[in-house]
Design an enzyme around this catalytic site. Structure first.
Site: not given
Length: 744
Positions: A271-273
């Protein structure tokens, strides 16, 4: 880092003793199969999986700190450590905070931004880049490099375009593959981002992109597909935005159907942050590793929230209640274990290096080769240091460090050679280099605790700054204006988009005044985006220098003073006006809750060709200090069978008086398509270096697969029989010859 290595080593030794001597499944020569690197990786994965508890499987799927996820201490399986890229290795941050940790051994080499790399149009430079940055990541004991980025350049207002590889899917695909391959030779996973359709920063966390299947498959996915199927990428990062109503970090169609099923991806989806929003969707829709939840990915976040991540305790509760499949859990755990065996537990990977002379040389070489000479009337460039006595340099970007700021790509370097420093060093003992600021932009120099140490305070008024710059220009033999954009919010910076297409800080006024003061003016743009140039008819020379990293100043001096002959080409179109860009012409930017890509496949030069728009500077454009002739364009046959191939050849001659390199480009147009298609599309390019008077023949091979389009009515790639045109040129608007052929 030393403590981290020591802990990994001790854990491995303890487990080797405990598991190896204590017996267990799959034992060979007293060593557990998962610890035996002579065994096939899939066999090791299954052995490790069979030993893990439910809780241990869940624990490896989510973060334990800002940039790490847990291993399995009981089995000696180490943690996974990530680092931001894609232009250098981010300084160490605190365990649970964004601010830097204050290490004194984590200064990196800043490589040029990916727009600069793409502008080289040279896969060899991409391989050098990947090798070098991979070595730095390995030396810093990182397992995942969060890059490269290959999102398509849809609008010049996107604040993050500088991190990507331009507007064309073919160019991006050809440039991303060597980068990925060379990074991973260091035992570091390249995490290609942001999958998919992350083409703007404004509203990025929630906007739902509506795009037709043709554009999705023909424009926005090919670079990702090449990274996976040709580059063998070990990790993919999901995007913040939504597609078909689901966030891309847990999007069933993108992750399960396309990435994992259709493309056969065996790595991890990261996932992106802050890009994860729902446990059940994250479980079912293809997310494997969750990072940065309850954070904006840049500056803030809930502290010590890791056990409550969507793929942490909430997932474990579903499993214990029998409401989630253990088969799905095992697939995720397998992928993470496979990643760990390829990276953290790979004892055969090289040791890497940090800030080495070789890396600085690579950064300088890539930066120089990526600079694009947009205009050069009267041979203003290169400046001959044997003839000029005084060079006036004007502009804040000549002195401002650009490696700090811009979002997650912000870096800490040991030293950044600014343009003014590089120019003065090169001219030392030959000419005097005087400096005037000309304008005031961003005087700050601090990002997440990394400080440039520069004092950019200024007390002069705008009028006085311009007057002083004009005075310097009048007494100089040559003038270099170094301006453009910077890494501030609403410029080339993550988190927001640009507000205007024009240059900020009244730079147009400065350039206009300099043009009146001295005809020997070269404008150098430091940016990752196209900009308006209302002064273009009054300025004889323009050079796009990009954000060039640690060696920016030295690389610029190489080009400006002629040690390097520029050979870069634009990886995206510079429109005359913002309204000439298709995303703005059709009114679907930026949207709010939703944004529709009404332009479909007509992005960049495809739109300019379709609408007969003259660009300011075209995709593929770039001049040299020498000249080239491209002619005798021919094909070895006039028809192409469904299983055959055609070879297109062209003779390229250096007709100038100095060595240089030209990039010959092949575009193909479909003359008889049943669905709308671009006038032409890039399908090949060759970069060749030639001495004065030297001629070389370049050859392109065309196969039926290169002629396909995605038929959204059939959900399949189709190559329709009929007439096609092969266009050979040196820019999308500079075609030197054509050859017609028929697909049977």
């Amino acid at each position: 880092m030393k403590n981290q290595i020591l802990l990994k080593s001790l854990a491995g030794l303890c487990v080797l003793a405990a598991v190896g001597c204590g017996g267990g499944p799959g034992m060979q020569s007293g060593v557990a199969v998962y610890l035996d690197e002579s065994q096939p990786i899939e066999k090791r994965v299954e052995d490790a999986l069979s030993r893990m508890t439910l809780e241990e499987k869940v624990a490896i799927l989510h973060a334990q700190s800002k940039f790490s996820s847990a291993g399995v201490p009981r089995l000696g399986i180490p943690e996974v450590w990530c680092t931001d890229g894609p232009h250098g290795i981010r300084p160490e941050v605190l365990w649970d905070e964004w601010d830097q940790a204050g290490w004194t051994s984590d200064s990196c080499t800043a490589f040029p931004a990916l727009t600069s790399l793409a502008a080289t149009w040279n896969p060899e430079m991409s391989a050098l880049y990947g090798k070098s940055i991979g070595e730095e990541a390995r030396y810093r004991e990182k397992d995942i490099l969060l890059g490269p980025g290959v999102n398509i350049y849809r609008t010049p207002l996107n604040g993050r375009n500088f991190e990507y590889m331009g507007e064309d899917p073919y160019l991006s695909a050809r440039m991303v593959v060597p980068y990925v391959e060379e990074v991973q030779k260091n035992g570091v996973a390249a995490c290609v981002k942001h999958f998919a359709l992350n083409n703007q920063e404004v509203y990025r966390h929630g906007i739902d992109v509506e795009v037709d299947d043709r554009a999705l498959n023909e424009i926005y996915l090919p670079a990702f597909r090449a990274a996976v199927q040709e580059g063998g990428a070990w990790a993919i990062m999901g995007a913040y935005n939504k597609y078909r109503g689901e966030h891309c970090c847990h999007n069933r169609y993108l992750l399960n159907d396309i990435l994992k099923r259709d493309w056969g991806f065996d790595g991890v989806v990261v996932s992106d942050w802050g890009g994860t929003h729902d446990t059940k969707q994250a479980v079912a829709n293809g997310l494997d590793m969750e990072f940065g939840s309850w954070t904006d990915g840049l500056s803030w976040g809930a502290s010590n929230a890791y056990d409550n991540y969507y793929l942490a305790a909430p997932y474990l509760d579903l499993l214990r209640r029998g409401e989630a499949s253990t088969d799905t859990l095992d697939d995720k755990a397998r992928r993470v274990l496979r990643l760990i065996f390829r990276t953290a537990m790979n004892t055969r990977k090289p040791f890497g290096s940090l800030n080495s002379p070789e890396h600085l040389a690579a950064a300088r070489r890539i930066a120089g080769e990526g600079m694009v000479l947009l205009k050069n009337e009267g041979g203003v460039l290169p400046i001959d240091l044997g003839r000029v006595k005084t060079v006036a340099v004007v502009g804040e970007n000549a002195i401002k460090m650009m490696t700090v700021g811009g979002g997650s790509s912000s870096l800490k370097v040991r030293h950044e050679c600014t343009p003014l420093e590089g120019l003065r060093t090169a001219a030392s003992g030959k000419a005097e280099v005087i400096y005037e600021r000309g304008y005031v932009g961003d005087v700050t120099g601090n990002y997440n605790g990394v400080k440039t140490g520069q004092d950019l305070a200024e007390s002069r008024s705008e009028a006085q700054l311009i007057a002083d710059a004009v005075a310097a220009a009048r007494k100089a033999d040559a003038v270099i204006f170094v301006g453009g954009l910077n890494k501030s919010d609403h410029q080339d910076c993550e988190g927001n988009d640009r507000l205007h297409y024009g240059l900020p800080y009244a730079q147009d006024k400065v350039i206009g005044a300099l043009a009146e003061a001295n005809p020997n003016l070269a404008v150098v743009l430091v940016s990752g985006n196209a900009v308006a140039m209302p002064w273009i008819d009054r300025v004889p020379a323009v050079l796009e220098a990009w954000f060039a990293g640690s060696e920016a100043g030295n690389a610029l001096a190489d080009v400006v003073f002629g040690a390097v002959n520029p050979s870069g080409k634009l990886p995206f179109t510079f429109p005359v006006r913002l309204e000439d860009n298709s995303a703005h012409a059709l009114g679907e930017y930026p949207g709010t809750d939703k944004v529709r890509y009404n332009e479909s496949i007509f992005v960049g030069y495809r739109w300019h060709d379709k609408e007969h728009l003259k660009p300011l500077f075209a995709f593929g454009h770039g001049l040299s200090y020498t000249t080239f002739a491209v002619g005798n364009i021919r094909a070895d046959r006039t028809s192409l069978a469904s299983d055959g191939r055609i070879r297109i050849s062209a003779d390229v001659t250096n007709t100038g008086d100095r060595a240089g390199a030209e990039i010959v480009q092949l575009y193909i147009g479909d003359e008889q398509s049943s669905l709308p298609r671009p006038v032409k599309e890039l399908k090949g390019f060759r970069k060749i270096a030639l001495e004065p008077g030297q001629m070389q023949t370049v050859m392109f091979e065309i196969t039926p697969e290169m002629l396909q389009y995605y038929d959204d009515r059939q959900g399949a790639w189709v190559a329709e029989p009929g007439m096609f045109t092969a266009n050979v040129g040196v820019a999308s608007d500079d075609i030197r010859g054509t050859v017609a052929f028929e697909l049977k």
